[in-house]
Design a protein around this motif. Structure first.
Motif, PDB file in Angstrom:
ATOM      1  N   ILE A 137      12.465  17.982   1.059  1.00  0.00           N
ATOM      2  CA  ILE A 137      13.134  19.552   0.826  1.00  0.00           C
ATOM      3  C   ILE A 137      12.095  20.522   1.085  1.00  0.00           C
ATOM      4  CG2 ILE A 137      13.994  21.727  -0.606  1.00  0.00           C
ATOM      5  CD1 ILE A 137      16.648  19.077  -1.098  1.00  0.00           C
ATOM      6  N   ASP A 138      12.308  21.523   1.993  1.00  0.00           N
ATOM      7  CA  ASP A 138      10.779  22.451   2.515  1.00  0.00           C
ATOM      8  C   ASP A 138      11.595  24.013   1.609  1.00  0.00           C
ATOM      9  OD1 ASP A 138       9.360  20.687   3.489  1.00  0.00           O
ATOM     10  OD2 ASP A 138       9.697  21.024   5.637  1.00  0.00           O
ATOM     11  N   VAL A 174       1.101  -0.927   0.356  1.00  0.00           N
ATOM     12  CA  VAL A 174       0.163  -0.118  -0.116  1.00  0.00           C
ATOM     13  C   VAL A 174       0.878   1.192   0.444  1.00  0.00           C
ATOM     14  CG1 VAL A 174      -1.631   1.189   1.680  1.00  0.00           C
ATOM     15  CG2 VAL A 174      -1.880  -1.090   0.661  1.00  0.00           C
ATOM     16  N   ILE A 175       1.391   1.058   1.006  1.00  0.00           N
ATOM     17  CA  ILE A 175       2.534   2.495   0.905  1.00  0.00           C
ATOM     18  C   ILE A 175       3.658   2.514  -0.759  1.00  0.00           C
ATOM     19  CG2 ILE A 175       4.831   3.252   1.408  1.00  0.00           C
ATOM     20  CD1 ILE A 175       4.048   1.888   4.525  1.00  0.00           C
ATOM     21  N   LYS A 176       3.868   1.598  -1.040  1.00  0.00           N
ATOM     22  CA  LYS A 176       4.901   1.532  -2.337  1.00  0.00           C
ATOM     23  C   LYS A 176       3.338   2.175  -3.278  1.00  0.00           C
ATOM     24  CE  LYS A 176       8.427  -2.037  -2.573  1.00  0.00           C
ATOM     25  NZ  LYS A 176       9.088  -3.193  -2.580  1.00  0.00           N
ATOM     26  N   ARG A 177       2.179   1.810  -3.452  1.00  0.00           N
ATOM     27  CA  ARG A 177       1.246   2.203  -4.506  1.00  0.00           C
ATOM     28  C   ARG A 177       1.603   4.015  -4.415  1.00  0.00           C
ATOM     29  NH1 ARG A 177      -3.779  -0.300  -4.051  1.00  0.00           N
ATOM     30  NH2 ARG A 177      -2.713  -1.260  -3.012  1.00  0.00           N
ATOM     31  N   ASP A 197       9.523  11.093  -3.982  1.00  0.00           N
ATOM     32  CA  ASP A 197      11.006   9.804  -4.255  1.00  0.00           C
ATOM     33  C   ASP A 197      10.955   8.909  -2.886  1.00  0.00           C
ATOM     34  OD1 ASP A 197      12.113   8.076  -6.100  1.00  0.00           O
ATOM     35  OD2 ASP A 197      13.605   9.140  -6.516  1.00  0.00           O
ATOM     36  N   VAL A 198      10.527   8.318  -2.243  1.00  0.00           N
ATOM     37  CA  VAL A 198      12.256   8.008  -0.736  1.00  0.00           C
ATOM     38  C   VAL A 198      12.154   6.585  -0.689  1.00  0.00           C
ATOM     39  CG1 VAL A 198      11.540   9.906   0.568  1.00  0.00           C
ATOM     40  CG2 VAL A 198       9.949   7.763   0.271  1.00  0.00           C
ATOM     41  N   PRO A 199      13.045   6.433  -0.705  1.00  0.00           N
ATOM     42  CA  PRO A 199      13.064   4.772  -0.568  1.00  0.00           C
ATOM     43  C   PRO A 199      12.321   4.070   0.111  1.00  0.00           C
ATOM     44  CG  PRO A 199      14.940   6.031  -0.135  1.00  0.00           C
ATOM     45  CD  PRO A 199      13.833   6.342  -0.241  1.00  0.00           C
TER      46      PRO A 199
END
Lengths: 388, 388, 388, 388
Positions: D310-311, C68-71, C76-78
């Motif tokens: 980044i903010d 769910v998180i991936k989707r 763009d965070v790993p």
């Protein structure tokens, strides 16, 4: 060569137009904010003269124009003694009164004698004053275009016409009756230059109806910014434009149905200029009395630049709302009179595209202001109105 | 119908031009930021091909172009494999090296074999590569225009020519020798399209020299904002424009004599557009590495509106500096090639007025970008370059 | 020393909390945005462990948390592999569903088995999971405080409780039944720490209920700006604060009754800090999907300075909305567990005043964040929770 | 209980202090911008009375104070008749004259009779006027701290002392001679409260020297913004702060060596508050006369928030520069007199940390203004100066 001017509505724009005009005539004001001040036109702005003013605010109707201005203009500008000694006349409320009572105590001629007679009365007064140009500067109203002349007439009977429509019709009647062309300049969003019916009526009366919605404030600037991006083929991801002010117009726009009307004319520029409907939020957002007439505008635009990267533009403005439109009005009056002299009839897109947010006739596109400006210059030259 | 492109300088603009161009050729990038992408021109941007690249940075000279790009481009864009396998060649330092050593270790062909032989060597290489168009994308340099061909030649002897001047002269020689017209597009502030001597030389070589100083970033937007105000006859009280960035160009501009060059081309728009020299502070203001190529711009403009009141406009921007110019370069190359094909010689003001901050020839005015854009469209149509 | 965390709602804040937490545990993320990361506290944030997650979105319920998180995480965070293998459980809709169907397809346990049984089911699950701390991160809901325990119970019977209230009550029951203190941290505007009834119930259960409405984004900054002005006795003429974003929370807030709830907690700071109710317009203003989670905030403040002159401050921000709150959550969890260990019961104003927009208990003032921060430090030292 | 005030420098801050003070005394001005106006202190601000004023501008020296104010204050504030009938006296130029001649025609007592005699003359006048508090409000000067009393004395002999140092020494002599404590409040960047030598001398004279550099404008706000970020452990990537104005101080700062002095006190806050030296560009950037005293400030701050995102925060301000400091001066005078009464000697960090950009004594840190404010309140309570 005087131009006799009638004004519907004596709000801030009206007051700034009158005050500024008579300061210009006295020679005590530089014509900043008057677009064509440095051009040679058939009329000088000192030829303009205010001959009749209407309103529906109980605190204004029947009072001396200069006193009303002194009492209501909320900034520090000198009020010239040369402002003509006129009493503000009672105007038409029509179907446009919704919510107005939150702002002032509205009274209308039509409430007393019915809409039909009220229109007749205004017509008589316009003829008596021999107006050349009338400015429509009443509060933003919610209004539906008339479908036909019959529709218009039956709506008059039923009292279902908006104030602007009633004024535009009264002006048409005055032109017909007196066989004298009149220019009706509509600076509010109501569809008049965008109404096929009204444009036809004005043709018939050898007159012009120009509009709609005076192009000042954030919208013309947004138009030019979008044109700037378009010309570089930058892809607009979204546009945000917030507006907040403290004048009666913002108060009126906090009444939802009035806001709707404004949102429409403000948003149409996006697709017209970019060619695609970039996601946007463009509308008058709120009212705080203390902000006064110098509204606060905030914009945020993101676009995709070359190589897929993202740029951002943030604009913040403090704009004196009413003077901006009043400055346009000064030129609109003398140019529309010149258009009449040259035999223009109906409406004039080249004029509207520069001066108006929603330029008539119907279905004509919004173009960037800078393009509209040069188109108008060219047009005025061709019509031998612009002489340098 | 390939257009062979040579590039002086392999900084960020150069790298974005090459990367973006080969992504466009691969079809993996939308041409946002390429102004005329949607227009039909004699050449498509996929016709452009990079054939030779010069630099004076020891870390780049002799290295594979694609490796240099991978190592130096400081944002997250895919580097296509189709970038040609070229080694970056050693270029000319000339009199332009002042302060460069604060940025990288500069090495120049002229240091080894003297300026005269270095120019000859570059000429030979340009002929060998059969370049059609060269882009001048080196660091901003401090430079004095040449007074005459004699002056130019004696300066070569004395080694007192700037790198741009040396490159422009080498390109001229290549065109003369090979009897093949070449377009030199100068995207930096050095006066080349603004040099009577160089324009004459290029006429003689049936070639064109276009410039000066690519119009991206805050200056074109400022031009259009000023035009917007001018058209409403608003009187500008002052203009502030701050710029700060973290790319090598900002670092170079923190060297005072380089900054001066930039300030000049940036400020000329004020008087050219407004007609009076409104008080202004417009210059690159500082360097912070961490800001990177996405520079921060802040502007403040106050003007007098109608009735003597004061409005204010504040603009803040985050702009990817190098891609903006790289996107322009894509169109500049194919249009300048088309201009050569149509027999244009010397320089072309209509081209320069849109693409450049300081459009040549000398003494020609800056006009707002929006006007320049429509003038250019018209010109390209008249010359049958624009076909829709 | 593990802290077992249960989470109501698996929206963006929840996803950022989980993703960031497991990156912190893996040592691949620096703890920026976690306020007390550099302080020595009884628990490290690597002690936190997510054990149960609820939602009411049909596309999430029953699906693997990590998938769910991936989707759904839109930046763009790993996504670390160490996120626990949990299926998202079906939660409670309660009376809070109004308008939610415009955002996703809502399904609730209470719709299937009734509110009373649904609460019981959640209670059982919380006990089974042995949760120490639960985070309330569901969508902003419109809710009315309960008047008494009886009122609460009769509302349960009638199914008229909001989701937050139902979760808070289920958590209370779990604490009572298992005789194990639990901390309920309410990061949304619903009045729970501001509800006398709930605070009493949590006292009875030797537990704490902390809230309300996580203090991130523009409001805490506004609080500190107002404090700054107040300390100089500058008189605020007005405050404008616009907010626009593209996450589900902004979409939910475009539903008028949800917006109202937010406006209240956002506006209370003005009078609390300044001591007078300066005219203000402070509310979430709009929704544009393309803005995403990095919302745009624009503020305008005018004040009277010495000698009666007027200053102006304009703030524009781009803030990652969800990560800001997620970073606070990391510390809120370990501090609230420490508070439980030290025997705190009911609610803790010192905690709430820093972490929350509308700090409970009821009628306690909002203070500037900077004051609240130092008060909290002092309090944590006194309670021997802060050890450096 | 009158406080007799002497003022060095009759620039805009001085003029706003005097004008505002006498409007306060007349009861025609609300004390906005006076930080502690609502607190009960031993002295009311109406107790303050200006008894002597010095300047080195030929157009001011020897002229009636009120006339000078009328002629020079560049905004629309009423000038009260109650301003005392004083002639501005000729002050000391010292080694601080570099570049001043670009701004006005500087004349100094020391040029006529030498520095030693000039100091003696000022001392005599201060004693004659029985001053309690002196305000140092001269133009920013470039100055090097004295190393010892001997160094100070030999520099006097050689005429190498800055004006501020000479005034501070004259004030010290007046206190010693008359055995009456005097408070010297240094609102400019010269290191006086940061000078060990001067602090020692003032101890010896049972007097206080407070400073350095009045904390108004963008720097205190930046301090509080940084504190705000620090408390959330957000990692600041960079800070940009541009300043541009049109008053004499900005003109003076366009003289490079004066700018340097300012940059130092402005930048020290970054490391002091954040704990690391975030990349920054913080300095007065330019001068445009038309901007006047209401300077334009633009800031850009980027930070890393939770989960590595980044903010960005952009601040734009229009600040009346001189009134801001003049408002502080009103309280600085009555508080410093109260400090003398309570027996304070040397300098007082708690006072300086709130009122000054570079709080003495030497090596003491800058803290956020909000912290400094509450520390000062506490200190004033402890010393029984604050009575509510």
């Amino acid at each position: 060569m005087t131009i006799k001017v009638g004004i519907f509505g004596s709000g801030l724009v009206s007051m700034h137009y009158i005050t500024g005009l008579y300061r210009l005539r006295e020679g005590t004001l530089k014509p900043y904010g008057v677009p064509f001040a440095d051009f040679k036109l058939p009329y000088n702005f000192t030829d303009e003269e205010v001959v009749t003013v209407y309103d529906v605010d109980e605190d204004k109707v029947g009072h001396e124009l200069r006193e009303v201005i002194k009492r209501n203009i909320n900034v520090d500008v000198p009020i010239p003694d040369s402002i003509p000694q006129l009493k503000i006349k009672k105007g038409i409320l029509g179907g446009s009164s919704a919510g107005l009572d939150k702002i002032f105590k509205p009274i209308g001629l039509d409430q007393e004698i019915g809409l039909e007679d009220a229109i007749e009365e205004i017509t008589r007064d316009l003829k008596r004053s021999s107006v050349d140009v009338v400015l429509n500067l009443i509060s933003t109203e919610n209004v539906e275009d008339v479908k036909s002349v019959e529709d218009l007439k039956s709506r008059i009977k039923e009292g279902r016409l908006s104030a602007s429509q009633a004024y535009a019709f009264a002006t048409y009647l005055a032109a017909i009756d007196s066989k004298k062309p009149i220019a009706f300049v509509n600076f509010i969003p109501s569809p008049l230059a965008n109404s096929d019916v009204f444009v036809e009526l004005y043709k018939e009366a050898s007159s012009v109806i120009l509009g709609d919605d005076g192009a000042t404030g954030a919208t013309p600037l947004t138009a030019d910014l979008l044109e700037h991006l378009k010309e570089r083929n930058r892809y607009v991801r979204y546009i945000v434009q917030f507006n907040i002010g403290g004048n009666t117009d913002f108060l009126a726009l906090s009444i939802p149905e009035r806001n709707l009307m404004k949102e429409k004319t403000k948003s149409s520029i996006v697709k017209d200029i970019l060619g695609y409907d970039a996601p946007h939020y463009i509308k008058p957002t709120g009212y705080i009395k203390e902000i006064g007439d110098r509204k606060f505008v905030s914009m945020d635009i993101e676009w995709i630049t070359f190589n897929g990267l993202i740029d951002e533009l943030i604009v913040n403005m403090r704009i004196n709302d009413s003077p901006a439109l009043a400055g346009l009005a000064v030129d609109a009056v003398r140019i529309s009179k010149a258009l009449l002299d040259k035999g223009e009839r109906g409406t004039v897109y080249e004029f509207n595209a520069f001066f108006m947010k929603n330029p008539g006739p119907k279905h004509m596109p919004n173009i960037s202001r800078i393009r509209a400006y040069y188109n108008l210059l060219e047009y005025l030259k061709k019509r031998e109105i612009l002489m340098n």
